[in-house]
Design a protein around this motif. Sequence first.
Motif, PDB file in Angstrom:
ATOM      1  N   LEU A 110       0.868  -1.175   0.000  1.00 24.24           N
ATOM      2  CA  LEU A 110       0.000   0.000   0.000  1.00 24.24           C
ATOM      3  C   LEU A 110       0.905   1.225   0.000  1.00 24.24           C
ATOM      4  N   LEU A 111       0.727   2.102  -1.003  1.00 28.10           N
ATOM      5  CA  LEU A 111       1.705   3.143  -1.282  1.00 28.10           C
ATOM      6  C   LEU A 111       1.051   4.508  -1.452  1.00 28.10           C
ATOM      7  N   LYS A 112       1.887   5.551  -1.365  1.00 25.03           N
ATOM      8  CA  LYS A 112       1.478   6.927  -1.660  1.00 25.03           C
ATOM      9  C   LYS A 112       2.598   7.584  -2.448  1.00 25.03           C
ATOM     10  N   PRO A 113       2.300   8.609  -3.261  1.00 27.19           N
ATOM     11  CA  PRO A 113       3.361   9.292  -3.994  1.00 27.19           C
ATOM     12  C   PRO A 113       4.449   9.794  -3.055  1.00 27.19           C
ATOM     13  N   ALA A 114       5.705   9.613  -3.447  1.00 25.69           N
ATOM     14  CA  ALA A 114       6.826   9.916  -2.559  1.00 25.69           C
ATOM     15  C   ALA A 114       7.060  11.406  -2.381  1.00 25.69           C
ATOM     16  N   TRP A 115       6.577  12.213  -3.309  1.00 30.67           N
ATOM     17  CA  TRP A 115       6.635  13.661  -3.193  1.00 30.67           C
ATOM     18  C   TRP A 115       5.529  14.231  -4.074  1.00 30.67           C
ATOM     19  N   GLU A 158      11.703   7.109   5.312  1.00 29.41           N
ATOM     20  CA  GLU A 158      11.243   7.195   3.935  1.00 29.41           C
ATOM     21  C   GLU A 158      11.292   8.615   3.383  1.00 29.41           C
ATOM     22  N   ALA A 159      10.882   9.610   4.190  1.00 31.45           N
ATOM     23  CA  ALA A 159      10.816  10.981   3.688  1.00 31.45           C
ATOM     24  C   ALA A 159      12.203  11.502   3.333  1.00 31.45           C
ATOM     25  N   ASP A 160      13.186  11.241   4.189  1.00 35.41           N
ATOM     26  CA  ASP A 160      14.545  11.701   3.908  1.00 35.41           C
ATOM     27  C   ASP A 160      15.110  10.985   2.690  1.00 35.41           C
ATOM     28  N   PHE A 161      14.879   9.681   2.594  1.00 31.11           N
ATOM     29  CA  PHE A 161      15.373   8.931   1.442  1.00 31.11           C
ATOM     30  C   PHE A 161      14.741   9.459   0.162  1.00 31.11           C
ATOM     31  N   ALA A 162      13.424   9.701   0.196  1.00 31.91           N
ATOM     32  CA  ALA A 162      12.729  10.200  -0.989  1.00 31.91           C
ATOM     33  C   ALA A 162      13.276  11.553  -1.416  1.00 31.91           C
TER      34      ALA A 162
END
Length: 266
Positions: A110-115, A158-162
């Motif tokens: 289950l996913l959401k756009p990374a930015w 995840e946010a920093d990696f993205a």
Amino acid sequence: MNMPLNATLKSAVRASPVVELRQYTLKPGQRDTLIDIFDGKLIEGQEDAGMTIIGQFRDLDRPDMFVWMRGFDGMVARKNALADFYGGPVWAAHSHAANATMIDSDDVLLLKPAWPGAGFDLTGARRPSLATDGKPLQNKPLTGIVVIEIHHLQPGTEADFANRFETETVPLMTAQGARLLAAFATEHAENSFPRLPVRADENVFMSVTGFDSAEAHARHKAALAVSPAWRDFWQAAQPGLTKPTETLRLSPTSQSLVGRVRLQMP
């Protein structure tokens, strides 16, 4: 039977805030049977229920795997759409035949756009019309492949990696011929339709890229392998990774929207 979104796709397709990546393990030799059922019978009912069927694929490296993605307008919309479809007449008519091809259908992210803007842009993507037997009227084979890479991350990173991937890695990839189609991170909201399990404990970043051929992808990988900036990024990222990257090399089916246009991030 014609697909309802052939002529005019929803303007919100790029912004689909919830996406599922589904990987099905099939009984030997059953993949084309499932693709015929899915492409010919199951797309329209799902889209009528409010989903966006983004893409369906043959896995080039695993002959008994069927991989597909669908999008929703939110978690509540996902619950309602799935309830409508799986409780409706289309699934009732074709579920037995579809399920008969499968060993496992529970491998779901289950996913959401990374930015912002990282979802798929399906502008201009059109499926070929289908005949009454569910076969495409013009069954021209699609060229090119889609490559999905799933990076498993430490929780909360995840946010920093993205952010680093977008600013540091994407320019390197596109300079070497990749077309970045989309990028996603784990959606940690509670599963709004428990009847269909998801890999709830995962923390992933997922990139989706397009190439003209498997050979073009191989050349792309070789070029990046000798890039000092590429090696520096992944060396710095290594402590935050929890397992090896999963790489899926995929061939779109004739009714896959991904594959119908050359998609490119803005």
